[in-house]
Scaffold this motif. Structure first.
Motif, short mmCIF file in Angstrom:
data_model
loop_
_atom_site.label_atom_id
_atom_site.label_comp_id
_atom_site.label_asym_id
_atom_site.label_seq_id
_atom_site.Cartn_x
_atom_site.Cartn_y
_atom_site.Cartn_z
N SER A 1 0.85 -1.18 0.00
CA SER A 1 0.00 0.00 0.00
C SER A 1 0.89 1.24 0.00
O SER A 1 2.10 1.14 -0.19
N GLU A 2 0.30 2.39 0.26
CA GLU A 2 1.09 3.62 0.28
C GLU A 2 1.52 3.99 1.70
O GLU A 2 2.22 4.98 1.88
N ARG A 3 1.13 3.17 2.70
CA ARG A 3 1.52 3.48 4.07
C ARG A 3 2.91 2.97 4.36
O ARG A 3 3.31 1.90 3.89
N ALA A 4 3.64 3.75 5.15
CA ALA A 4 4.99 3.33 5.55
C ALA A 4 4.87 2.30 6.67
O ALA A 4 3.84 2.19 7.35
N LEU A 5 5.94 1.55 6.87
CA LEU A 5 5.96 0.46 7.84
C LEU A 5 6.93 0.79 8.97
O LEU A 5 8.07 1.18 8.71
N LEU A 6 6.48 0.62 10.21
CA LEU A 6 7.35 0.81 11.37
C LEU A 6 7.39 -0.49 12.16
O LEU A 6 6.37 -0.96 12.68
N LEU A 7 8.58 -1.09 12.26
CA LEU A 7 8.79 -2.31 13.02
C LEU A 7 9.31 -1.94 14.40
O LEU A 7 10.38 -1.33 14.53
N VAL A 8 8.55 -2.28 15.42
CA VAL A 8 8.88 -1.91 16.80
C VAL A 8 9.13 -3.17 17.62
O VAL A 8 8.39 -4.16 17.49
N GLY A 9 10.15 -3.14 18.47
CA GLY A 9 10.42 -4.30 19.32
C GLY A 9 11.63 -4.07 20.19
O GLY A 9 12.38 -3.10 20.01
N ILE B 1 10.55 1.57 5.24
CA ILE B 1 10.54 0.67 6.39
C ILE B 1 11.41 1.32 7.47
O ILE B 1 12.60 1.54 7.26
N ALA B 2 10.81 1.63 8.59
CA ALA B 2 11.55 2.19 9.72
C ALA B 2 11.55 1.18 10.86
O ALA B 2 10.65 0.35 10.97
N THR B 3 12.57 1.24 11.69
CA THR B 3 12.63 0.40 12.88
C THR B 3 12.78 1.28 14.11
O THR B 3 13.36 2.38 14.03
N ALA B 4 12.25 0.82 15.23
CA ALA B 4 12.35 1.57 16.48
C ALA B 4 12.53 0.60 17.63
O ALA B 4 11.84 -0.43 17.71
N ASN B 5 13.45 0.93 18.50
CA ASN B 5 13.71 0.15 19.70
C ASN B 5 12.63 0.46 20.73
O ASN B 5 12.41 1.62 21.09
N ALA B 6 11.93 -0.56 21.21
CA ALA B 6 10.85 -0.35 22.18
C ALA B 6 11.37 0.32 23.45
O ALA B 6 10.64 1.04 24.13
N ARG B 7 12.64 0.09 23.78
CA ARG B 7 13.21 0.70 24.99
C ARG B 7 13.54 2.17 24.78
O ARG B 7 13.84 2.88 25.73
#
Length: 406
Positions: free
Chosen positions: A115-123, A238-244
């Motif tokens: 789709s046109e939405r960006a993806l953020l992977l959090v963990g 695709i972005a990633t983010a540290n849950a901490r």
């Protein structure tokens, strides 16, 4: 100086600045002098990606190298090998599993990127966010190299573009004098842009993505004749983010609305965790040319210690203190690798419980020296009791106590 080759009209429309091709990593020729320490996914798994392309039976979205179903197969693995012509020979190619978490996480990620939405992977750290991001980009775009690493020093120019100052002074702002960011290159080529650790960037820098996510454009006011760069089909983020890190530089409400959040949990099932540690440690041992393998009882002991200290509960139902360090599967892989290397050069060559005990402390006692007491408590309450009836735990306990007492 030779003049740079101008892209053809098929690649770039006359009204747009010249497009710099995405960075390419050539396949390393044979020989230790030219080997790469770590090949990107699209190089390391070239045969698998080509086999899936040749066996494609579904329609791929615009500019995608593979269909969504084939992308899923590439990441989660296939039960049967695929026949394909690789380097002029018909061979059977095994599609290995890359991500050992819930398959639905991969499915939702692929749907988001279609789709046109960006993806953020959090963990939490070590849950495979960057690993999944890399393989998604490699399968969808054919390259995982259009990437920036977010830090406190990341600037808006690194996300959008900057200028060759010397040429600007001499010639003024021209398209040829622009230094394009990986994001701009991805937009113009219709590929996936990866933004690692986005929450480590300050809010003003993060918000540079708002117009890119919503309008799929970057404004270049220094070029009044052509002030906009437009994304081509296939572009996404695709972005990633540290849950901490959540709350350190939290995303603005405007940016949150433009991302689809997918949380990647820590692996809690021991069987799956053992498989991950076994697979990844074997790959790393092969990379470093360390002979041998880590036996199953040792892997099970290692993952048991990590899982119980991470959860704060043992298999017998006993509560134990949790260390401040995130005891992720990635940390367990690191302990397994260090143990194998230590055993190869300073031990018998066979990884035993004593090697695990020797290399465990550096992964647990990392953020706070008080975690040393947490580890000692686990050894005295849990490992000591198990040592009475299990030789592997006895060896592990004795080696750990020796190191902790040093």
């Amino acid at each position: 100086m030779a003049k740079a080759k101008t892209p053809s009209a098929a690649d770039v429309s006359p009204a747009t600045p010249q497009v710099t091709a995405p960075p390419q990593v050539p396949q390393a020729p044979d020989g230790p002098e030219t080997e790469l320490l770590r090949e990107p996914a699209e190089v390391k798994y070239r045969r698998e990606l080509e086999a899936l392309r040749q066996n494609e039976s579904d329609q791929a979205p615009a500019a995608w190298k593979l269909s969504p179903r084939s992308v899923l197969t590439y990441i989660t693995g296939a039960k049967k090998p695929l026949k394909a012509t690789i380097d002029g020979k018909v061979v059977e190619v095994t599609i290995t599993r890359k991500f050992f978490g819930d398959d639905s996480i991969v499915e939702r990620s692929i749907v988001t990127l279609a789709s046109e939405r960006a993806l953020l992977l959090v963990g939490d750290p070590g849950t495979g966010k960057s690993w999944l991001s890399e393989h998604l980009a490699a399968a969808i775009s054919g390259t995982s190299l259009l990437t920036i690493q977010g830090t406190a020093g990341t600037t808006e120019e690194q996300i959008k573009y900057s200028w060759n100052i010397a040429r600007i002074i001499a010639e003024g702002p021209k398209p040829d004098n622009m230094i394009q960011s990986p994001c701009m290159l991805a937009m113009r080529a219709g590929k996936i842009f990866r933004f690692e650790e986005i929450t480590r960037c300050v809010g003003d820098v993060q918000d540079a993505l708002v117009s890119i996510c919503s309008d799929k454009t970057i404004a270049v006011p220094e070029l009044p004749d052509d002030p906009m760069v437009f994304a081509r089909p296939g572009f996404n983020i695709i972005a990633t983010a540290n849950a901490r890190d959540q709350g350190v530089n939290d995303l603005s409400a405007a940016l949150k609305r433009r991302f689809n959040y997918i949380h990647i949990p820590v692996v809690s099932d021991q069987k799956t965790e053992v498989e991950i540690v076994r697979t990844r440690s074997a790959e790393l041992l092969e990379r470093y040319k360390i002979p041998g393998r880590i036996e199953e009882p040792v892997l099970k002991l290692l993952t048991t210690v990590f899982r119980e200290m991470r959860q704060g509960t043992t298999g017998e139902g006993l509560s134990v203190q949790k260390p401040t360090t995130t005891l992720s599967t990635a940390e367990a892989i690191g302990v397994a690798l260090d143990s194998a290397i230590h055993s190869r050069y300073f031990g018998t060559g066979t990884v035993g419980p004593e090697d695990i005990a020797r290399n465990l402390i550096g992964s647990i006692v990392k953020e706070d020296l008080a975690d040393l007491k947490v580890l000692k408590e686990y050894m005295n309450l849990v490992a000591k009791k198990r040592a009475a009836g299990d030789p592997a735990w006895k060896t592990f306990y004795e080696a750990a106590i020796k190191v902790l007492s040093a």
